[in-house]
Design a protein around this motif. Structure first.
Motif, PDB file in Angstrom:
ATOM      1  N   ARG A  94      -0.943  -6.077  -5.268  1.00 47.59           N
ATOM      2  CA  ARG A  94      -1.803  -6.262  -4.093  1.00 47.59           C
ATOM      3  C   ARG A  94      -2.902  -7.267  -4.403  1.00 47.59           C
ATOM      4  N   ASN A  95      -3.426  -7.151  -5.613  1.00 53.34           N
ATOM      5  CA  ASN A  95      -4.526  -8.023  -6.014  1.00 53.34           C
ATOM      6  C   ASN A  95      -4.093  -9.480  -6.077  1.00 53.34           C
ATOM      7  N   ARG A 106      -6.999  -0.090  -9.524  1.00 50.99           N
ATOM      8  CA  ARG A 106      -5.996   0.875  -9.980  1.00 50.99           C
ATOM      9  C   ARG A 106      -6.595   2.279  -9.851  1.00 50.99           C
ATOM     10  N   PRO A 107      -5.744   3.299  -9.831  1.00 52.97           N
ATOM     11  CA  PRO A 107      -6.287   4.664  -9.785  1.00 52.97           C
ATOM     12  C   PRO A 107      -7.327   4.894 -10.875  1.00 52.97           C
ATOM     13  N   ARG A 150     -14.224  -4.150 -15.707  1.00 56.97           N
ATOM     14  CA  ARG A 150     -15.003  -4.069 -16.939  1.00 56.97           C
ATOM     15  C   ARG A 150     -15.998  -2.928 -16.856  1.00 56.97           C
ATOM     16  N   PRO A 179       1.926   2.963  -9.830  1.00 56.73           N
ATOM     17  CA  PRO A 179       0.726   2.702  -9.021  1.00 56.73           C
ATOM     18  C   PRO A 179      -0.180   1.599  -9.577  1.00 56.73           C
ATOM     19  N   PRO A 180      -0.457   1.552 -10.895  1.00 55.31           N
ATOM     20  CA  PRO A 180      -1.287   0.442 -11.377  1.00 55.31           C
ATOM     21  C   PRO A 180      -0.615  -0.918 -11.179  1.00 55.31           C
ATOM     22  N   VAL A 194      -7.617  -4.002  -2.378  1.00 55.71           N
ATOM     23  CA  VAL A 194      -7.870  -5.289  -3.018  1.00 55.71           C
ATOM     24  C   VAL A 194      -7.536  -5.279  -4.505  1.00 55.71           C
ATOM     25  N   GLY A 195      -6.936  -4.175  -4.986  1.00 58.86           N
ATOM     26  CA  GLY A 195      -6.401  -4.234  -6.346  1.00 58.86           C
ATOM     27  C   GLY A 195      -6.961  -3.244  -7.345  1.00 58.86           C
ATOM     28  N   TYR A 231     -11.579  -6.432 -10.014  1.00 60.86           N
ATOM     29  CA  TYR A 231     -10.420  -5.675 -10.490  1.00 60.86           C
ATOM     30  C   TYR A 231      -9.419  -6.560 -11.221  1.00 60.86           C
ATOM     31  N   GLY A 272     -10.697  -8.554 -13.511  1.00 62.95           N
ATOM     32  CA  GLY A 272     -11.355  -8.719 -14.808  1.00 62.95           C
ATOM     33  C   GLY A 272     -11.998 -10.080 -14.978  1.00 62.95           C
ATOM     34  N   ALA A 300      -1.064  -1.911  -7.682  1.00 63.75           N
ATOM     35  CA  ALA A 300      -2.435  -2.363  -7.454  1.00 63.75           C
ATOM     36  C   ALA A 300      -2.571  -3.823  -7.871  1.00 63.75           C
ATOM     37  N   ARG A 301      -1.938  -4.163  -8.994  1.00 63.49           N
ATOM     38  CA  ARG A 301      -2.017  -5.527  -9.487  1.00 63.49           C
ATOM     39  C   ARG A 301      -1.322  -6.495  -8.515  1.00 63.49           C
ATOM     40  N   PRO A 358      -3.997   5.060  -0.541  1.00 64.51           N
ATOM     41  CA  PRO A 358      -4.779   4.008   0.122  1.00 64.51           C
ATOM     42  C   PRO A 358      -4.533   3.933   1.626  1.00 64.51           C
ATOM     43  N   LEU A 408       0.836  -1.197   0.000  1.00 60.69           N
ATOM     44  CA  LEU A 408       0.000   0.000   0.000  1.00 60.69           C
ATOM     45  C   LEU A 408       0.873   1.250   0.000  1.00 60.69           C
ATOM     46  N   ASP A 409       2.132   1.070   0.373  1.00 60.09           N
ATOM     47  CA  ASP A 409       3.050   2.194   0.541  1.00 60.09           C
ATOM     48  C   ASP A 409       4.425   1.705   0.087  1.00 60.09           C
TER      49      ASP A 409
END
Lengths: 222, 394
Positions: free
Chosen positions: A84-85, B311-312, B2, A77-78, B308-309, A113, A115, A81-82, B387, A57-58
């Motif tokens: 973390r997911n 993106r911005p 999506r 950042p993206p 939980v994932g 997130y 998909g 995010a991936r 976050p 997160l950081d």
């Protein structure tokens, strides 16, 4: 097998009104599959900062942090995010469930997130709810469930993406001791499945159950 | 994430705050309704005027002294009946040429009076313009040549002076001169803001004698065909300029009049739509405001989604879609309201209104655009939330 998380001498400082405040001052540790690790310390010891870093997160201001084999300092950042997911699952003290949203949809959220298609999401969420013993609560909303049930939904949500590490921040903090015990038992059952559990707590009894303990004070491991 | 999923999330968020969503939409609803209704009224008025101008007759060519240019002073006519003969020779058919000399007068019949628009005309008027008689007969060529004191009354004048009685054969007095009523017109109502039912037609020769002049105000010609109307106009102006070297003449067609009126009404409609557009803009600011509040309220939710994932971009899209959904729903409601208002105005008031497809498409497009423009800032703010900070918020 490589460790899911490797921290090498990581620090985290904050700038507050031009003054540099260190929250974490050179911490090294690694978390591998099947680990059951407790991070203990009083508030302000840096344990929350450490958890945020381990969870992606950081980012550390110094040192090297590898999550899932990737150096977080090189990630956008993206990409974070991936990560973390895919690698991390979070369990919070206050559950952090979406209100007005059923248990099933709360559990399925991380897959949104990723998909994943709706049908598969619903099936996976149902499986995970059954695994935490809440098959009968699948269409209930958080306000229709007890605290223990809500935390189980949150654990199911953390597991739905099949993470390597589950980061639990005071998971029993808002629960009575009996409910807390059952939540801990559930978490411990995951260790056998090869999921690493990192438990952040100030409760020494809870920490005592972990296989490994790290005590934090003033931003350092003692 | 999506897109279909993002739409569902946005819709759920709006449903969760029904009253607030509705109130936020209201600004857009009113703005869009105002645009649709005002454009409908502008369009309706324009169409009504077009039909009035076309209703005057077809292929009309109106000849007046002076230049028809913005800023030029109206000229005093120097045309006389001799000029009419000259123009008739150019046209080749006397029955296609009409003249007027008009004056506001008070007409009397017994104790009753009426303020009338006295028109000195030729017997050709009903064939050049569209005028239908209700009773009696129109002026004849011999009425004109002998300046006979006969009159044809507009429906309004006939009613005012004679009530339910048949005016045919009765006497009226205009400017102290007696006229015998030989006919009445069918009611025509207003056209271009002039009450056509207050007209009284008398032979042009009699009118000239009454007014003490040998001039006429203007000429109107019904051209044999539309294609040659401009050439004919130029020929007539040429002939008149030859006879009056010191005076300018202008020949205007209905198309030119419609063009000028259409331009004026177009500008008016545009101004009305722009004023309505301002309220749409204000509505957009309201949407932006509420979205910012919503981002703040749902900071924890944003933090969780990021953990939980999300993106911005995922978070940004979610809030942007929410704003667009608000304004487009508001747009659809506004269109329904605007159409209803336009229909009511058209039905219940003398103001005509015609809803046009382009105004609906425009209003919908603008309301969606308002959502995007005013949703971007809150969406960016949501997407960029840290976050760690977001999760900590209580």
């Amino acid at each position: 097998m490589t460790a899911a998380i490797v921290a090498d001498d990581i620090s985290r400082t904050y700038e507050l009104d031009g003054v540099t405040v260190p929250a974490l001052r050179g911490v090294s540790l690694s978390v591998a599959a099947g680990d059951y690790l407790a991070i203990v310390g009083t508030s302000g010891s840096g344990k929350s900062t450490l958890m945020h870093l381990l969870g992606g997160l950081d980012r550390p201001t110094a040192g090297t942090l590898l999550i899932g084999g990737r150096d977080v300092s090189t990630l956008s950042p993206p990409e974070m995010a991936r990560l973390r997911n895919e690698v991390i699952g979070f369990v919070f003290q206050s559950f952090h469930l979406l209100p007005r949203t059923t248990a099933r949809d709360n559990v399925a959220l991380p897959l949104v997130y990723r998909g994943t298609g709706r049908r598969e999401r619903r099936e996976r969420a149902a499986e995970l709810l059954a695994r935490v013993g809440l098959a009968h609560r699948i269409d209930h909303r958080p306000n229709q469930m007890s605290g223990g049930e809500q935390q189980r939904v949150a654990i199911a949500r953390a597991l739905v993406t099949g993470p390597s590490v589950l980061l639990a921040d005071e998971p029993t903090g808002n629960l009575d001791s009996a409910t807390g015990e059952s939540v801990l038992t559930l978490l411990e059952s995951l260790v056998a499945d090869g999921v690493a559990i990192v438990l952040v707590t100030h409760d020494r009894d809870v920490a005592a159950r972990a296989h490994r303990r790290i005590e934090m004070r003033d931003g350092l491991i003692v | 994430m999506r897109v279909a999923e993002a739409w569902r999330v946005a819709l759920d968020a709006l449903r969760a705050n029904r009253l607030r969503s509705l109130l936020t939409m209201l600004g857009v609803v009113i703005g869009v309704a105002a645009v649709v209704a005002l454009v409908a009224i502008g369009t309706g008025t324009k169409r009504q005027i077009e039909s009035q101008v076309e209703g005057l007759g077809s292929n009309l060519l109106i000849v007046v002294p002076g230049r028809l240019e913005a800023g030029s002073a109206p000229s005093v006519s120097t045309m006389s009946l001799d000029d009419v003969d000259a123009v008739s020779r150019v046209v080749g058919d006397r029955s296609r040429v009409a003249v007027t000399i008009a004056s506001g007068e008070t007409a009397r019949a017994g104790s009753r009076t009426a303020f009338v628009s006295m028109q000195g005309v030729l017997e050709t008027t009903p064939t050049v313009f569209v005028r239908r008689l209700d009773r009696g007969a129109y002026l004849t060529r011999s009425d004109v040549s002998t300046a006979r004191r006969v009159a044809v009354l507009g429906a309004g004048v006939a009613g005012q002076l004679f009530g339910d009685r048949d005016p045919i054969g009765r006497q009226i007095t205009i400017g102290g001169v007696r006229f015998r009523v030989i006919g009445t017109f069918e009611p025509l109502g207003q056209s271009l803001g002039v009450d056509r039912d207050s007209e009284v037609h008398i032979p042009v020769t009699a009118a000239q004698r009454l007014l003490g002049t040998d001039r006429i105000d203007g000429l109107a010609i019904r051209a044999p065909d539309r294609d040659r109307i401009d050439t004919l106009g130029a020929d007539i102006v040429g002939t008149l300029t030859e006879r009056h070297p010191d005076t300018d003449f202008s020949a205007v067609t209905q198309q030119q009049i419609l063009g000028v009126l259409g331009d004026i009404l177009g500008v008016l409609t545009g101004v009305l739509a722009a004023i309505a557009g301002i309220s749409l803009l204000v509505g957009g600011v309201g949407v932006s405001n509420i979205m910012l509040v919503s981002v703040r309220e749902r900071t924890r939710e944003i933090g969780l989604r990021k953990a939980v994932g999300a993106r911005p971009r995922d978070i940004g899209v979610q809030f942007l879609l929410e704003a667009v959904l608000l304004t487009t729903l508001g747009g659809v409601l506004g269109m329904a309201l605007g159409i209803t208002a336009a229909l009511l105005v058209d039905r219940l008031s003398p103001v005509p209104a015609a809803v046009t497809w382009w105004s609906l498409a425009l209003a919908f497009g603008v309301s969606a655009a308002v959502g995007i423009i005013f949703g971007v800032l809150p969406a960016q703010r949501a997407g960029r939330l840290d976050p760690v900070v977001a999760l900590r918020t209580e």
